[in-house]
Design an enzyme around this catalytic site. Sequence first.
Site, PDB file in Angstrom:
ATOM      1  CG  ASP A 283      14.692  20.736  -2.505  1.00  0.00           C
ATOM      2  OD1 ASP A 283      14.846  19.555  -1.722  1.00  0.00           O
ATOM      3  OD2 ASP A 283      13.531  20.955  -2.859  1.00  0.00           O
TER       4      ASP A 283
ATOM      5  CG  HIS B  32      -6.802   5.505  -5.816  1.00  0.00           C
ATOM      6  ND1 HIS B  32      -5.941   6.001  -6.886  1.00  0.00           N
ATOM      7  CD2 HIS B  32      -8.095   5.835  -6.159  1.00  0.00           C
ATOM      8  CE1 HIS B  32      -6.910   6.587  -7.761  1.00  0.00           C
ATOM      9  NE2 HIS B  32      -7.984   6.455  -7.251  1.00  0.00           N
TER      10      HIS B  32
ATOM     11  CB  CYS C  94      -9.003   4.431 -10.391  1.00  0.00           C
ATOM     12  SG  CYS C  94     -10.647   5.681 -10.043  1.00  0.00           S
ATOM     13  CE1 TYR C  95     -10.180   7.916 -18.038  1.00  0.00           C
ATOM     14  CE2 TYR C  95      -7.860   7.051 -18.796  1.00  0.00           C
ATOM     15  CZ  TYR C  95      -9.257   7.369 -19.103  1.00  0.00           C
ATOM     16  OH  TYR C  95      -9.395   7.853 -20.496  1.00  0.00           O
TER      17      TYR C  95
ATOM     18  CD  GLU D 248      -2.833   5.129  -5.762  1.00  0.00           C
ATOM     19  OE1 GLU D 248      -2.807   3.982  -5.728  1.00  0.00           O
ATOM     20  OE2 GLU D 248      -3.285   5.899  -6.572  1.00  0.00           O
TER      21      GLU D 248
ATOM     22  CE  LYS E 205      11.839  19.383   0.213  1.00  0.00           C
ATOM     23  NZ  LYS E 205      11.912  20.713  -0.243  1.00  0.00           N
TER      24      LYS E 205
ATOM     25  N   GLY F 225      -7.401   9.085 -12.856  1.00  0.00           N
ATOM     26  CA  GLY F 225      -7.298  10.269 -13.589  1.00  0.00           C
ATOM     27  C   GLY F 225      -8.614  10.864 -13.535  1.00  0.00           C
TER      28      GLY F 225
END
Length: 516
Positions: A234, A175, A86-87, A177, A372, A59
């Site tokens: 969508d 991170h 991280c945060y 990810e 998505k 964050g």
Amino acid sequence: MNHDDKSGGILILDFGSQYTQLIARRIREFEVYSEILPWNVSPDEIRARHPKGIILSGGPRSTVGPDAPDIDRSIVSGAVPVLGICYGMQLLANMLGGSVERGRLGEYGRTSVKLDKSREAKIFKDVPDGIDVWMSHWDEVSKLPDGAVSLGSSESGACAAFSMDNDMITALQFHPEVETTQYGREMLSAFVFDVCGCDANWKLGDWTARSLAVMKEQIGETDRIVCGLSGGVDSTVAAVLVSKVAGDRLDCIFVDHGFLRKDEADLVLEMYKRLNLRVRRVNAQDRFLGALKDKTSPEDKRKIIGELFVRVFEESAKSEGGAEWLLQGTIYPDVIESGFVGGDVIKSHHNVGGLPDDLEMSLLEPLRELFKDEVRKIGPLLDIPDDFLKRHPFPGPGLAVRCLGSLTKERLDILREADAIFIEEIKSSGLYDSIWQAFCVLLPVRSVGVAGDARTYGETVVLRAVKSLDAMTAESVRLPWDLVDRVTKRICGEVPQVGRVVLDVTGKPPATIEWE
Ligand code: XMP
């Protein structure tokens, strides 16, 4: 909805990192359900979901500064494993008795980290001891909580990871990810399966079957549903899904606002027919062009189009006697981005924000928990052709936000022709599927040229092609030069009003993908 495969998943508490959605997507790639909630959700709401693990995201705030987002201590009480990123790591360090300080240098971007494999932390079980990772922080953990062990450090000497209580608490300064972090997927997989003991039971085939059963119950035997189809993935997937349980009770409306690409309305309607959707086409081109006459500001254009779209749609829906339900193709990022994340409203999404306050129908949003790429994956299960599912995203206001300056039918036709040539060449060069979005923009700028012996004063077309994962950031695609050359010659030759073709090589940030 009470899906069995959702309890037992991984809950992510979002402190506002730009990468939070990426964590959830990575975990769902392992076929484990993952949900994002704002950091200040109550412990009761967390418990009600029976998560097998909790991740505290990164964050923008600092635990050292004022107004640092904080969580209830019971969330890290040892009932379920917690991973702080991280945060999230700094918050864990602070909460558990360690300390965090403002670092002297901060670390941003690719950084080398040396791991201490002698600690045998589960998160690094499939990771070698020296790796490159993605760092983005200023603060650093200066003292570990009692009982915590350091699992490695970065080149600057900052603590890169720690764990405690037999892996019930794990913290990473970097991170996992983000693609740049080597072995990031292995780390998340180890947390999800080895630390938390999750099962891989989030299967999209099962999701589809269950979603149909839930919807059948919701809409009963007689309710009618109305839906606005845009030609996008969508709304199409949502409509085909609902048509499986609603049949003829689903009334689809395709508003042609006149800002579609060349032949798009016909192609899309033909495909809807093949998918057995009952679709009414509303030709409203003149109404839209009239409302936009002499409007050149991007915000004015978007606002006018959005409002008129809702009005035309409502008129059309009422003309058929109305319906109990309004079907929307809202997907998970729309839900997250419309909510409160890290204490701030990120943006109000058009699907959620564009609805009138006095809507007399209930909302049906069957895709609201899917990303998505998951929506694209259930398309084939519903017999939606692959080439349709792989179409590049297209903004709701369409070519109106790619035709800069005043909107006239003539200028829109110039843009349509140029755009069709660009896309045709990209497709025949085999690059279409590897590009996130490619399109032309028509500028409100004319320039001098020569054709034969005559002076010309022609329109300017921009070529734009970007790579992206989720449209939040994007990079310009390095198109092969012979392709750019061929497209330029064809546009100038086949669209006589165009005198100059230019290439946009700007990334996002600092630019956005669209020009308006
Ligand atoms: P930007 O231009 O903000 O676009 O980088 C990010 C992505 O969103 C699409 N986009 C829209 N989609 N309605 C939509 O449905 C809109 O008003 C809209 N504006 C931008 C854009 O094409 C890109 O994929």
